[in-house]
Enzyme design. Structure first.
Site, PDB file in Angstrom:
ATOM      1  N   PHE A   1      10.007  -3.552 -11.007  1.00  0.00           N
ATOM      2  CA  PHE A   1      10.969  -2.457 -11.056  1.00  0.00           C
ATOM      3  C   PHE A   1      12.237  -2.743 -10.261  1.00  0.00           C
ATOM      4  O   PHE A   1      13.240  -2.070 -10.428  1.00  0.00           O
ATOM      5  CB  PHE A   1      10.315  -1.158 -10.566  1.00  0.00           C
ATOM      6  CG  PHE A   1       9.138  -0.757 -11.412  1.00  0.00           C
ATOM      7  CD1 PHE A   1       9.238  -0.741 -12.791  1.00  0.00           C
ATOM      8  CD2 PHE A   1       7.940  -0.407 -10.826  1.00  0.00           C
ATOM      9  CE1 PHE A   1       8.159  -0.377 -13.584  1.00  0.00           C
ATOM     10  CE2 PHE A   1       6.850  -0.040 -11.607  1.00  0.00           C
ATOM     11  CZ  PHE A   1       6.953  -0.025 -12.993  1.00  0.00           C
TER      12      PHE A   1
ATOM     13  N   GLN B   1       0.306  -4.486  -2.449  1.00  0.00           N
ATOM     14  CA  GLN B   1       1.524  -3.683  -2.446  1.00  0.00           C
ATOM     15  C   GLN B   1       1.691  -2.945  -3.773  1.00  0.00           C
ATOM     16  O   GLN B   1       2.585  -2.116  -3.898  1.00  0.00           O
ATOM     17  CB  GLN B   1       2.736  -4.594  -2.213  1.00  0.00           C
ATOM     18  CG  GLN B   1       2.757  -5.287  -0.868  1.00  0.00           C
ATOM     19  CD  GLN B   1       3.874  -6.308  -0.773  1.00  0.00           C
ATOM     20  OE1 GLN B   1       3.808  -7.370  -1.377  1.00  0.00           O
ATOM     21  NE2 GLN B   1       4.918  -5.985  -0.033  1.00  0.00           N
TER      22      GLN B   1
ATOM     23  N   ASP C   1      -0.447  -0.064  -9.394  1.00  0.00           N
ATOM     24  CA  ASP C   1      -0.870   0.043 -10.795  1.00  0.00           C
ATOM     25  C   ASP C   1      -2.370   0.143 -10.999  1.00  0.00           C
ATOM     26  O   ASP C   1      -2.840   0.395 -12.106  1.00  0.00           O
ATOM     27  CB  ASP C   1      -0.325  -1.135 -11.607  1.00  0.00           C
ATOM     28  CG  ASP C   1      -0.615  -2.482 -10.948  1.00  0.00           C
ATOM     29  OD1 ASP C   1      -1.777  -2.749 -10.596  1.00  0.00           O
ATOM     30  OD2 ASP C   1       0.341  -3.260 -10.776  1.00  0.00           O
TER      31      ASP C   1
ATOM     32  N   HIS D   1       0.828   0.988  -0.707  1.00  0.00           N
ATOM     33  CA  HIS D   1       1.847   1.905  -1.228  1.00  0.00           C
ATOM     34  C   HIS D   1       1.251   2.981  -2.131  1.00  0.00           C
ATOM     35  O   HIS D   1       1.983   3.640  -2.869  1.00  0.00           O
ATOM     36  CB  HIS D   1       2.926   1.110  -1.967  1.00  0.00           C
ATOM     37  CG  HIS D   1       3.647   0.134  -1.086  1.00  0.00           C
ATOM     38  ND1 HIS D   1       4.113  -1.094  -1.521  1.00  0.00           N
ATOM     39  CD2 HIS D   1       3.966   0.201   0.238  1.00  0.00           C
ATOM     40  CE1 HIS D   1       4.694  -1.730  -0.523  1.00  0.00           C
ATOM     41  NE2 HIS D   1       4.612  -0.964   0.559  1.00  0.00           N
TER      42      HIS D   1
ATOM     43  N   CYS E   1      -0.930  16.936  -4.355  1.00  0.00           N
ATOM     44  CA  CYS E   1      -0.117  18.078  -3.962  1.00  0.00           C
ATOM     45  C   CYS E   1       0.239  17.946  -2.484  1.00  0.00           C
ATOM     46  O   CYS E   1      -0.643  17.775  -1.643  1.00  0.00           O
ATOM     47  CB  CYS E   1      -0.863  19.380  -4.223  1.00  0.00           C
ATOM     48  SG  CYS E   1       0.048  20.861  -3.680  1.00  0.00           S
TER      49      CYS E   1
ATOM     50  N   CYS F   1      -1.313  21.331  -0.639  1.00  0.00           N
ATOM     51  CA  CYS F   1      -2.737  21.662  -0.454  1.00  0.00           C
ATOM     52  C   CYS F   1      -3.656  20.447  -0.554  1.00  0.00           C
ATOM     53  O   CYS F   1      -4.875  20.587  -0.469  1.00  0.00           O
ATOM     54  CB  CYS F   1      -3.173  22.727  -1.454  1.00  0.00           C
ATOM     55  SG  CYS F   1      -3.392  22.111  -3.151  1.00  0.00           S
TER      56      CYS F   1
ATOM     57  N   CYS G   1       1.271  22.565  -8.882  1.00  0.00           N
ATOM     58  CA  CYS G   1      -0.133  22.350  -8.558  1.00  0.00           C
ATOM     59  C   CYS G   1      -1.011  23.447  -9.165  1.00  0.00           C
ATOM     60  O   CYS G   1      -0.791  24.640  -8.901  1.00  0.00           O
ATOM     61  CB  CYS G   1      -0.321  22.318  -7.047  1.00  0.00           C
ATOM     62  SG  CYS G   1      -2.045  22.134  -6.531  1.00  0.00           S
TER      63      CYS G   1
ATOM     64  N   SER H   1       3.960 -12.131  -4.051  1.00  0.00           N
ATOM     65  CA  SER H   1       4.759 -11.288  -3.161  1.00  0.00           C
ATOM     66  C   SER H   1       5.877 -12.109  -2.544  1.00  0.00           C
ATOM     67  O   SER H   1       5.659 -13.237  -2.086  1.00  0.00           O
ATOM     68  CB  SER H   1       3.901 -10.687  -2.049  1.00  0.00           C
ATOM     69  OG  SER H   1       4.703  -9.940  -1.145  1.00  0.00           O
TER      70      SER H   1
ATOM     71  N   ASN I   1       3.399 -18.056  -5.447  1.00  0.00           N
ATOM     72  CA  ASN I   1       4.524 -17.250  -5.927  1.00  0.00           C
ATOM     73  C   ASN I   1       5.474 -18.138  -6.733  1.00  0.00           C
ATOM     74  O   ASN I   1       5.586 -19.336  -6.476  1.00  0.00           O
ATOM     75  CB  ASN I   1       5.286 -16.626  -4.745  1.00  0.00           C
ATOM     76  CG  ASN I   1       6.091 -15.415  -5.152  1.00  0.00           C
ATOM     77  OD1 ASN I   1       5.586 -14.522  -5.838  1.00  0.00           O
ATOM     78  ND2 ASN I   1       7.341 -15.358  -4.753  1.00  0.00           N
TER      79      ASN I   1
END
Length: 252
Positions: free
Chosen positions: A39, A105, A108, A123, A131, A134, A156, A198, A223
């Site tokens: 993203f 991290q 999904d 995350h 909510c 509550c 909610c 990462s 990576n």
């Protein structure tokens, strides 16, 4: 031990690969191989919308609507995604007792779908909604459908008018302390930390593998691009996360 930049073979793996405590740390790179967009990349959700910070979400109905627009688009992008060979290999290692668990991290849920049982989601998860008023919590899918049909932020159903938010950590929102502390302890106790996909530049999450390395553990980085910890790694494995993990599995 000297640093290696290579694809793993039985002779090139760090001696720590026979370690008693192995932790896998994952980022967006493993999920992009399941078709989930990064993203942050150009054209990604974050490049198309302004950032809605947590405090703004809490106080502004308009900000909550913007947030739900962003999250709904992102949900469509990953809801149908399936775990790839990288997720499956990590789950296999956990099942066989080769790894302690996964610190991720990612939001999904693909590690759990692949079969991983002990997953620390730094995350949070985009597969659930919670909510803020509550603490009600439920799967997000029906509420995403509701938002797309009505273009109204859902309230909610438990407390009546509570502010519903995806169970993820937003900008300006602190990481869950219990999860972060547990992840930090895992890394301090690890003989080997394998980071997968990462860039290791977003803190405090990126500080976890670093802490593990500085406490005496081996550090393997998988990576496509350079990471923030390349200079202290014991091994650098460039390229596909899934292919590298499969190669390590074959070597073991």
């Amino acid at each position: 031990m000297g640093k290696h930049t290579c694809l793993p073979t039985s002779n090139s793996l760090p001696t720590g690969c026979a370690a008693k405590s192995v932790v896998v740390f994952t980022g967006a790179g493993i999920s992009t191989e399941s078709g989930i967009p990064d993203f942050r990349s150009p054209g990604g959700v974050w490049s198309k919308y302004r950032t809605v910070y947590f405090d703004e979400f809490c106080r502004s109905a308009q900000a909550r609507h913007e947030y739900w627009e962003q999250k709904t688009e992102a949900h469509v992008a990953f809801a149908a995604a399936e775990p790839n060979i990288g997720h499956q290999t990590i789950a296999k290692w956990e099942e066989k007792g080769k790894v302690r668990g996964v610190i991720t991290q990612n939001i999904d849920g693909l590690h759990q779908i692949a079969g991983s049982q002990d997953v620390l989601e730094l995350h949070g998860t985009a597969r659930e909604v919670t909510c803020l008023d509550c603490d009600w919590r439920a799967p997000v899918d029906p509420l995403v459908v509701q938002f797309r049909e009505t273009n109204e932020v859902p309230l909610c159903p438990e407390c009546g008018d509570g502010r519903l938010k995806h169970a993820t950590v937003s900008f300006g929102q602190v990481l869950p302390e219990e999860t972060l502390n547990r992840a930090h302890q895992w890394c301090l106790e690890a003989d080997l930390i394998i980071t997968v996909g990462s860039s290791l530049v977003v803190y405090p999450a990126a500080g976890l593998p670093e802490a593990g390395k500085r406490s005496g553990g081996k550090l393997v980085l998988i990576n496509r691009d350079e990471t923030g910890l390349d200079m202290i790694a014991d091994m650098l494995i460039p390229g596909s996360c899934g292919e590298a993990l499969a190669a390590i599995d074959a070597a073991l």
